[in-house]
Design a protein around this motif. Structure first.
Motif, PDB file in Angstrom:
ATOM      1  N   GLY A  59      -8.908 -11.734  -2.493  1.00  0.00           N
ATOM      2  CA  GLY A  59      -9.385 -13.120  -2.583  1.00  0.00           C
ATOM      3  C   GLY A  59      -8.540 -13.950  -3.533  1.00  0.00           C
ATOM      4  N   ALA A  60      -8.072 -13.334  -4.618  1.00  0.00           N
ATOM      5  CA  ALA A  60      -7.187 -14.034  -5.550  1.00  0.00           C
ATOM      6  C   ALA A  60      -5.862 -14.371  -4.866  1.00  0.00           C
ATOM      7  N   GLN A  61      -5.349 -13.422  -4.070  1.00  0.00           N
ATOM      8  CA  GLN A  61      -4.118 -13.688  -3.316  1.00  0.00           C
ATOM      9  C   GLN A  61      -4.313 -14.878  -2.375  1.00  0.00           C
ATOM     10  N   ALA A  62      -5.433 -14.865  -1.664  1.00  0.00           N
ATOM     11  CA  ALA A  62      -5.705 -15.930  -0.696  1.00  0.00           C
ATOM     12  C   ALA A  62      -5.764 -17.283  -1.386  1.00  0.00           C
ATOM     13  N   LEU A  63      -6.450 -17.345  -2.521  1.00  0.00           N
ATOM     14  CA  LEU A  63      -6.568 -18.616  -3.241  1.00  0.00           C
ATOM     15  C   LEU A  63      -5.234 -19.059  -3.824  1.00  0.00           C
ATOM     16  N   CYS A  64      -4.460 -18.124  -4.333  1.00  0.00           N
ATOM     17  CA  CYS A  64      -3.135 -18.454  -4.847  1.00  0.00           C
ATOM     18  C   CYS A  64      -2.281 -19.072  -3.745  1.00  0.00           C
ATOM     19  N   LEU A  65      -2.245 -18.417  -2.597  1.00  0.00           N
ATOM     20  CA  LEU A  65      -1.456 -18.909  -1.467  1.00  0.00           C
ATOM     21  C   LEU A  65      -1.974 -20.261  -0.981  1.00  0.00           C
ATOM     22  N   TYR A  66      -3.283 -20.390  -0.853  1.00  0.00           N
ATOM     23  CA  TYR A  66      -3.894 -21.641  -0.386  1.00  0.00           C
ATOM     24  C   TYR A  66      -3.512 -22.816  -1.278  1.00  0.00           C
ATOM     25  N   HIS A  67      -3.458 -22.584  -2.581  1.00  0.00           N
ATOM     26  CA  HIS A  67      -3.168 -23.666  -3.530  1.00  0.00           C
ATOM     27  C   HIS A  67      -1.671 -23.862  -3.772  1.00  0.00           C
ATOM     28  N   GLY A  68      -0.823 -23.173  -3.004  1.00  0.00           N
ATOM     29  CA  GLY A  68       0.613 -23.413  -3.089  1.00  0.00           C
ATOM     30  C   GLY A  68       1.393 -22.403  -3.896  1.00  0.00           C
ATOM     31  N   GLY A  69       0.768 -21.316  -4.291  1.00  0.00           N
ATOM     32  CA  GLY A  69       1.477 -20.275  -5.025  1.00  0.00           C
ATOM     33  C   GLY A  69       2.170 -19.303  -4.085  1.00  0.00           C
ATOM     34  N   ILE A  70       2.717 -18.266  -4.661  1.00  0.00           N
ATOM     35  CA  ILE A  70       3.436 -17.240  -3.906  1.00  0.00           C
ATOM     36  C   ILE A  70       2.824 -15.884  -4.232  1.00  0.00           C
ATOM     37  N   VAL A  71       2.642 -15.063  -3.218  1.00  0.00           N
ATOM     38  CA  VAL A  71       2.166 -13.695  -3.409  1.00  0.00           C
ATOM     39  C   VAL A  71       3.227 -12.777  -2.832  1.00  0.00           C
ATOM     40  N   GLU A  72       3.622 -11.775  -3.605  1.00  0.00           N
ATOM     41  CA  GLU A  72       4.652 -10.857  -3.138  1.00  0.00           C
ATOM     42  C   GLU A  72       4.401  -9.456  -3.657  1.00  0.00           C
TER      43      GLU A  72
END
Length: 192
Positions: A59-72
């Motif tokens: 869920g943290a990944q999803a929110l990070c991505l949704y708000h314009g962050g990057i998950v890797e």
């Protein structure tokens, strides 16, 4: 967590939208094609309706991505109990907190970092949205079952799963108290 066969849930009648963990990662193309787009749509709908969102792990990944962050994918997965360093007067307890992930989030500028472990971001927040990439609460009796989907990967990184289960039994009572305190910090916890 949804999957390709699940019906997209409705947010009708809910005061808070909580997105839990998954063995999947948000950058997995199969996950994205199968169901992740629907989850992003639910986050957007929650935002439109002013429903607070709390993301844990995936869920943290999803929110990070949704708000314009990057998950890797991370070069240093975290599996086990880790202390965190609080930032921005967040009130986050130092821990230890349970972590079982192979990824890390690069936050967008709009996010406020609440804590880090080993120089990586952990909890973060936007207005009525909060997220943490650690797992705030484990049920001790289910610890080995909870690890089952990642046991082989954990062993590949040198984790003694039996020792981790035993440590989890010892940490659980205090972790439950920290989890309750964390929920109280969530901006949506006190919505009318």
């Amino acid at each position: 967590m949804m999957n390709e066969n699940s019906v997209t849930p409705s947010l009708d009648g809910y005061d808070v939208f909580v997105i839990l963990g998954s063995k999947s990662a948000v950058y997995d193309k199969e996950v994205e094609q199968a169901w992740f787009g629907r989850e992003i749509e639910l986050i957007a709908e929650a935002e439109r309706r002013d429903i607070p969102v709390f993301g844990i792990c995936f869920g943290a990944q999803a929110l990070c991505l949704y708000h314009g962050g990057i998950v890797e994918r991370s070069n240093e997965p975290e599996i086990g109990w880790y202390d965190v360093e609080a930032h921005n007067d967040s009130g986050i307890a130092t821990g230890p907190w349970f972590e079982f992930h192979f990824d890390h989030c690069l936050l967008p500028e709009s996010a406020q970092l609440w804590a880090t472990s080993r120089a990586r971001c952990r909890p973060f927040v936007w207005d009525e949205t909060s997220a943490c990439s650690f797992i705030p609460r484990l049920i001790t009796s289910n610890s080995r079952t909870g690890f089952a989907s990642g046991i082989e990967e954990a062993r590949d990184f040198g984790v003694d799963v039996g020792a981790l289960v035993e440590q989890t039994k010892l940490e659980t009572p205090a972790a439950r108290e920290r989890a309750a305190d964390l929920v109280d910090l969530f901006p949506g916890a006190h919505s009318d």
